[in-house]
Design a protein around this motif. Structure first.
Motif, short mmCIF file in Angstrom:
data_model
loop_
_atom_site.label_atom_id
_atom_site.label_comp_id
_atom_site.label_asym_id
_atom_site.label_seq_id
_atom_site.Cartn_x
_atom_site.Cartn_y
_atom_site.Cartn_z
N PHE A 53 0.81 -1.21 0.00
CA PHE A 53 0.00 0.00 0.00
C PHE A 53 0.85 1.26 0.00
O PHE A 53 0.38 2.32 -0.41
CB PHE A 53 -1.01 -0.02 1.15
N LEU A 54 2.11 1.17 0.44
CA LEU A 54 3.04 2.26 0.19
C LEU A 54 3.18 2.49 -1.30
O LEU A 54 3.19 3.61 -1.80
CB LEU A 54 4.42 1.92 0.77
N LEU A 55 3.29 1.38 -2.04
CA LEU A 55 3.54 1.45 -3.48
C LEU A 55 2.26 1.72 -4.27
O LEU A 55 2.29 2.42 -5.28
CB LEU A 55 4.18 0.15 -3.95
N ALA A 59 5.46 -11.15 -5.12
CA ALA A 59 4.67 -9.93 -5.31
C ALA A 59 5.33 -8.73 -4.64
O ALA A 59 5.54 -7.69 -5.27
CB ALA A 59 3.25 -10.13 -4.77
N VAL A 60 5.65 -8.86 -3.36
CA VAL A 60 6.16 -7.69 -2.63
C VAL A 60 7.55 -7.28 -3.11
O VAL A 60 7.87 -6.09 -3.19
CB VAL A 60 6.15 -7.92 -1.10
N SER A 108 8.36 -3.77 -5.19
CA SER A 108 9.33 -2.85 -4.58
C SER A 108 10.43 -2.46 -5.56
O SER A 108 10.84 -1.30 -5.63
CB SER A 108 9.96 -3.51 -3.34
N VAL A 109 10.91 -3.42 -6.35
CA VAL A 109 11.95 -3.12 -7.35
C VAL A 109 11.42 -2.15 -8.39
O VAL A 109 12.11 -1.20 -8.80
CB VAL A 109 12.45 -4.42 -8.00
N ILE A 110 10.18 -2.35 -8.84
CA ILE A 110 9.59 -1.41 -9.80
C ILE A 110 9.47 -0.03 -9.16
O ILE A 110 9.71 1.00 -9.81
CB ILE A 110 8.21 -1.92 -10.27
N ALA A 156 9.49 0.31 1.17
CA ALA A 156 8.72 -0.87 0.77
C ALA A 156 9.62 -2.10 0.67
O ALA A 156 9.23 -3.21 1.08
CB ALA A 156 8.03 -0.61 -0.56
N LEU A 157 10.83 -1.93 0.15
CA LEU A 157 11.75 -3.06 0.04
C LEU A 157 12.14 -3.59 1.42
O LEU A 157 12.22 -4.81 1.63
CB LEU A 157 13.00 -2.64 -0.74
N LEU A 158 12.34 -2.71 2.36
CA LEU A 158 12.65 -3.13 3.73
C LEU A 158 11.49 -3.91 4.35
O LEU A 158 11.69 -4.91 5.05
CB LEU A 158 13.00 -1.91 4.59
N CYS A 159 10.27 -3.45 4.09
CA CYS A 159 9.08 -4.17 4.58
C CYS A 159 8.98 -5.55 3.96
O CYS A 159 8.58 -6.53 4.62
CB CYS A 159 7.82 -3.37 4.29
#
Length: 408
Positions: free
Chosen positions: A45-47, A103-104, A108-110, A196-199
């Motif tokens: 949801f951040l992304l 998915a996550v 995050s990379v995108i 987001a990547l850390l999450c």
């Protein structure tokens, strides 16, 4: 009246498997599952709404209209709607945790690539691709919780997962606004991509392996039959549309909010506008308690309360007063999360077979509602101002009330 538990054609609730494999509140495994799903919900949801609070700045820099700028949000939610069913089918074969992990991390990379895109068409396309990646989490997460958590705790567990969604949605707008005021909207996207990547890493390290999942081969024909059965089920169909109508309101209000607050008579900067999204914390609190309230007062009663609260909140926002807008947003947020928790948990509880597909259909229609709400409200606002947005929202809640009191 809508009976959340029974209705013509409604499946019988699934009996929980025997044994001690189900996760129960208070255990270490349960806490790990909730922590992991909470972190994943924050990440996606951040992304998902990473640029919603930045739309006025994007419009100004790229010289596009509010409706055109809203496509950078609605393209993502529309892509989620399209991809939910295929990815939920993949989770039936390859496992819930595998699909959620892919998915996550992919989303995050995108997210980390978005700040470097300069063409609006490429930006929208990449946001749509990000939506496809994000789609791997929502329906799969609900199916995971329905399978792994004890039956009595499913509503509360889903509420906690949705609380992570609200934290992510709130943080994306708030942090993005603060960073944009200090630098620009591209730096905001990069900062949120890192968070987001850390999450995603937290999710992977904490989520327990599924103990009750049983792999099944991908059979498009069987999936189509399962989905068709869900869409013919009157109870599930009502729940699907109720979720979508709540999302129309939520998407409409928060997509256009930045434009209203940045224009006269308010003229607020990005950082201050971002602070309004702290109201998402209301959703976090609401989501964690709705399951308990539903157990005490009944799901149907709580659903009606959600409709009434959201409608009252929309009406309050008509006033040209910061205090009134804040109060209205609090009510809209509480009402939305009330309806969403009740509808989504009821779908998971009442799907006799194909839980992942049942949740995927719910979320497909739900995100279609989000895309319609955001784009329609942006277009209406361009011509009729905030009053037009209020009319759209009240019409949606009125239809939700009709669905809740009449059989279809």
């Amino acid at each position: 009246m809508v009976d959340i538990h029974t209705g013509p054609g409604a499946p019988s609730p699934v009996s929980p498997p025997t044994g001690d494999t189900k996760l129960t509140p208070g255990t270490r495994a349960y806490r790990r599952a909730i922590t992991g799903l909470f972190a994943a919900g924050v990440a996606v949801f951040l992304l998902l709404y990473v640029n919603q609070g930045l739309l006025p700045e994007i419009s100004a820099e790229l010289r596009i209209t509010p409706a055109e700028a809203s496509l950078t949000v609605s393209a993502t939610t529309a892509a989620i709607a399209v991809a939910l069913l295929p990815l939920s089918a993949l989770s039936e074969k390859y496992g819930r945790t595998r699909v959620m992990t892919a998915a996550v991390f992919t989303a995050s990379v995108i997210g980390l690539a978005l700040p470097f895109v300069t063409d609006i068409r490429a930006f929208i396309a990449l946001r749509a691709l990000q939506g496809v990646a994000v789609a791997g989490l929502p329906a799969t997460a609900m199916a995971y919780l329905a399978e792994e958590v004890s039956a009595k705790a499913v509503s509360s567990a889903i509420g906690l997962y949705l609380a992570g969604n609200s934290i992510g949605g709130m943080s994306s707008r708030f942090v993005a606004g603060l960073v944009a005021q200090w630098s620009n909207w591209r730096v905001s996207l990069g900062v949120l991509g890192v968070i987001a990547l850390l999450c995603a890493v937290v999710f992977r390290l904490t989520v327990p392996k599924a103990a009750n999942f049983r792999s099944a081969p991908i059979n498009p024909g069987a999936v189509a039959r399962t989905v068709s059965a869900h869409l013919r089920n009157p109870l599930l169909l009502r729940l699907y549309f109720l979720g979508a109508l709540f999302m129309v309101v939520f998407g409409a209000v928060f997509t256009v909010l930045g434009y209203r607050l940045s224009a006269a008579p308010f003229g607020l900067p990005e950082g201050v506008i971002g602070a309004f999204f702290l109201i998402y914390l209301v959703g976090t609190v609401t989501s964690t308690y709705i399951g308990r309230l539903a157990e005490r007062f009944g799901r149907r009663t709580v659903l009606y309360a959600g409709i009434a609260v959201a409608s009252a909140g929309v009406l309050v926002t008509v006033l040209d007063s910061i205090a009134a807008i804040v109060a209205g947003l609090v009510l809209v947020t509480a009402g939305f999360f009330t309806g969403h928790v009740i509808a989504s948990s009821s779908v998971s509880s009442n799907a006799a077979t194909g839980r992942a597909q049942a949740s995927a259909v719910y979320l497909t229609i739900y995100y279609i509602g989000n895309s319609i709400g955001g784009t329609l409200a942006a277009s209406v606002y361009h011509g009729a101002g905030w009053t037009g947005v209020v009319v759209v929202c009240l019409a949606s809640m009125g239809l939700a009330a009709l669905i809740a009191v009449r059989k279809i």
